[in-house]
Design a protein around this motif. Structure first.
Motif, PDB file in Angstrom:
ATOM      1  N   LEU A  48       0.829  -1.205   0.000  1.00 46.85           N
ATOM      2  CA  LEU A  48       0.000   0.000   0.000  1.00 46.85           C
ATOM      3  C   LEU A  48       0.864   1.256   0.000  1.00 46.85           C
ATOM      4  O   LEU A  48       0.649   2.190  -0.789  1.00 46.85           O
ATOM      5  N   CYS A 218      -7.293 -12.417   6.493  1.00 43.66           N
ATOM      6  CA  CYS A 218      -7.885 -11.082   6.371  1.00 43.66           C
ATOM      7  C   CYS A 218      -8.168 -10.519   7.755  1.00 43.66           C
ATOM      8  O   CYS A 218      -8.681 -11.221   8.631  1.00 43.66           O
ATOM      9  N   VAL A 233      -6.649  -1.598  10.886  1.00 46.88           N
ATOM     10  CA  VAL A 233      -7.010  -1.153   9.542  1.00 46.88           C
ATOM     11  C   VAL A 233      -7.054   0.376   9.480  1.00 46.88           C
ATOM     12  O   VAL A 233      -6.524   0.991   8.539  1.00 46.88           O
ATOM     13  N   LEU A 237      -4.833   3.135   7.207  1.00 46.77           N
ATOM     14  CA  LEU A 237      -5.398   4.199   6.373  1.00 46.77           C
ATOM     15  C   LEU A 237      -4.904   5.577   6.808  1.00 46.77           C
ATOM     16  O   LEU A 237      -4.610   6.437   5.969  1.00 46.77           O
ATOM     17  N   PHE A 262      -7.703   1.727  -3.856  1.00 43.85           N
ATOM     18  CA  PHE A 262      -8.730   0.716  -3.613  1.00 43.85           C
ATOM     19  C   PHE A 262      -9.668   0.561  -4.803  1.00 43.85           C
ATOM     20  O   PHE A 262     -10.208  -0.519  -5.037  1.00 43.85           O
ATOM     21  N   VAL A 309     -15.720   3.071   9.257  1.00 39.22           N
ATOM     22  CA  VAL A 309     -15.442   1.743   8.718  1.00 39.22           C
ATOM     23  C   VAL A 309     -16.316   0.690   9.387  1.00 39.22           C
ATOM     24  O   VAL A 309     -16.791  -0.252   8.732  1.00 39.22           O
ATOM     25  N   GLN A 316     -15.365  -2.071   4.064  1.00 40.97           N
ATOM     26  CA  GLN A 316     -14.687  -3.268   4.555  1.00 40.97           C
ATOM     27  C   GLN A 316     -14.438  -4.253   3.409  1.00 40.97           C
ATOM     28  O   GLN A 316     -13.354  -4.835   3.305  1.00 40.97           O
ATOM     29  N   ASN A 318     -14.141  -3.478   0.248  1.00 41.47           N
ATOM     30  CA  ASN A 318     -13.120  -2.899  -0.626  1.00 41.47           C
ATOM     31  C   ASN A 318     -11.714  -3.175  -0.097  1.00 41.47           C
ATOM     32  O   ASN A 318     -10.799  -3.500  -0.852  1.00 41.47           O
ATOM     33  N   ILE A 319     -11.551  -3.015   1.214  1.00 37.62           N
ATOM     34  CA  ILE A 319     -10.241  -3.255   1.829  1.00 37.62           C
ATOM     35  C   ILE A 319      -9.884  -4.737   1.723  1.00 37.62           C
ATOM     36  O   ILE A 319      -8.739  -5.098   1.398  1.00 37.62           O
ATOM     37  N   THR A 322      -8.916  -5.568  -1.870  1.00 43.46           N
ATOM     38  CA  THR A 322      -7.582  -5.057  -2.176  1.00 43.46           C
ATOM     39  C   THR A 322      -6.513  -5.904  -1.507  1.00 43.46           C
ATOM     40  O   THR A 322      -5.465  -6.195  -2.098  1.00 43.46           O
ATOM     41  N   TYR A 323      -6.771  -6.305  -0.278  1.00 42.69           N
ATOM     42  CA  TYR A 323      -5.840  -7.158   0.459  1.00 42.69           C
ATOM     43  C   TYR A 323      -5.576  -8.458  -0.299  1.00 42.69           C
ATOM     44  O   TYR A 323      -4.429  -8.847  -0.531  1.00 42.69           O
TER      45      TYR A 323
END
Length: 332
Positions: A48, A218, A233, A237, A262, A309, A316, A318-319, A322-323
């Motif tokens: 990231l 995750c 998380v 950010l 993202f 969040v 959540q 989206n994260i 991406t993860y």
């Protein structure tokens, strides 16, 4: 080749354990799971940060030479090369876009260590602290006092310290280092029927190619009995926000760049805005930078971002997406 011992439980390690000792076998799975998750989450953070720095440099190189000069390649330091440090080093080299020359290691016996070509290894904690953009602390709690003495006053403000030191809370570490840009994963471990899945991971670098292990690691997941939670998380950010602040990007552009990372992997439209990060935005002009955020506060208190969040399943997802995308796609 066929394993001739397969199915012969009398030859297994567990065969010689007493009833009381067998109750502790789950610790093997927990240890493997914590190592895997620790390395996986560190890889995610580095990717990231690296992605954001690359995007900023591309956008600012033509218009802001001063900002561009402060965005050289990501410098990653690892302090301590024990079991975790070695696993982390291999994961960063095999599972990120970071090259060997971007990594330096400080360890007490550099001459005895065998590190991949291009990675510089020495014993100088102060030099490492002054050089790194991201600094991983992989040392034992018994070394805490000496490490803090070495690093104090040598860390650059923009250096993200990522601590694996157990039993040392983030607020204490921040006080001893006089540094607030610190991330510390705080894992919660609960016994569950699926915790044995971590035992399938003999090598972390190989496990990071296993979709089931990636999903189980995750931060929001409950599979495998290991969770990390939303405070970490949010700390990640806020770290991205501070990187934008460091190079004096306006709040509007900072949010645009962070959301773009993202958006590359997600179909959902919900994005982070200024109100997601700070309580009062009435004073913040779109061309003005966000204030510098203490990561200690973001991991120990209820922040606007944590509230946002927690109440947004879309963010959540989206994260999470991406993860998974980063871990699956960064194989070299």
């Amino acid at each position: 080749m066929t394993d001739i011992c397969s199915g012969l439980t009398i030859l297994s390690i567990e065969a010689e354990l007493t009833v009381d000792e067998k109750k502790l076998v789950y610790l093997r799975a927990r240890s493997a799971g914590l190592t895997f998750c620790g390395c996986a989450h560190a890889v995610f953070v580095c990717e990231l940060v690296h992605s954001l720095k690359c995007i900023i440099k591309r956008r600012t190189a033509a218009n802001d030479l001063y900002a561009s000069k402060r965005l050289d390649e990501l410098s990653v330091g690892i302090l301590g090369l024990g079991t975790l440090g070695k696993q982390l080093l291999l994961c960063l080299l095999k599972k990120t876009t970071i090259r060997p020359k971007q990594i330096k290691i400080s360890t007490r016996n550099p001459a005895k260590e065998c590190v991949p070509p291009g990675v510089e290894c020495f014993f100088d904690n102060r030099c490492l602290a002054a050089w790194a953009d991201v600094l991983f602390l992989c040392c034992l709690p018994s070394h805490f006092d000496r490490i803090c003495a070495d690093l104090h006053s040598h860390l650059q403000k923009h250096c993200l310290v990522y601590s694996f030191i157990t039993a040392v809370p983030v607020n204490r570490l921040a006080e001893r280092l006089n540094h607030s840009f610190i991330l510390k994963p705080q894992y919660q471990v609960e016994p569950c029927d699926t915790s044995d899945l971590w035992l399938s991971c003999s090598r972390v670098t190989e496990g990071l190619s296993d979709p089931s292990l990636i999903e189980a690691s995750c931060p929001f997941a409950v599979k495998g009995g290991i969770t990390l939670g939303l405070n970490w998380v949010c700390g990640v950010l806020y770290s991205l926000l501070n990187i934008c602040t460091h190079v004096c990007l306006g709040s509007r552009e900072a949010l645009s760049l962070i959301n773009s990372i993202f958006a590359e992997n997600c179909m959902n439209n919900e994005t982070l805005n200024a109100e997601s990060f700070i309580a009062s935005t009435s004073f913040l002009h779109p061309n003005e930078s966000f204030p510098w955020i203490s990561l200690v506060d973001t991991q120990t208190t209820m922040t606007p971002l944590l509230h946002f969040v927690m109440n947004s399943k879309t963010v959540q997802e989206n994260i999470f997406t991406t993860y998974k995308s980063y871990l699956k796609s960064t194989i070299k």
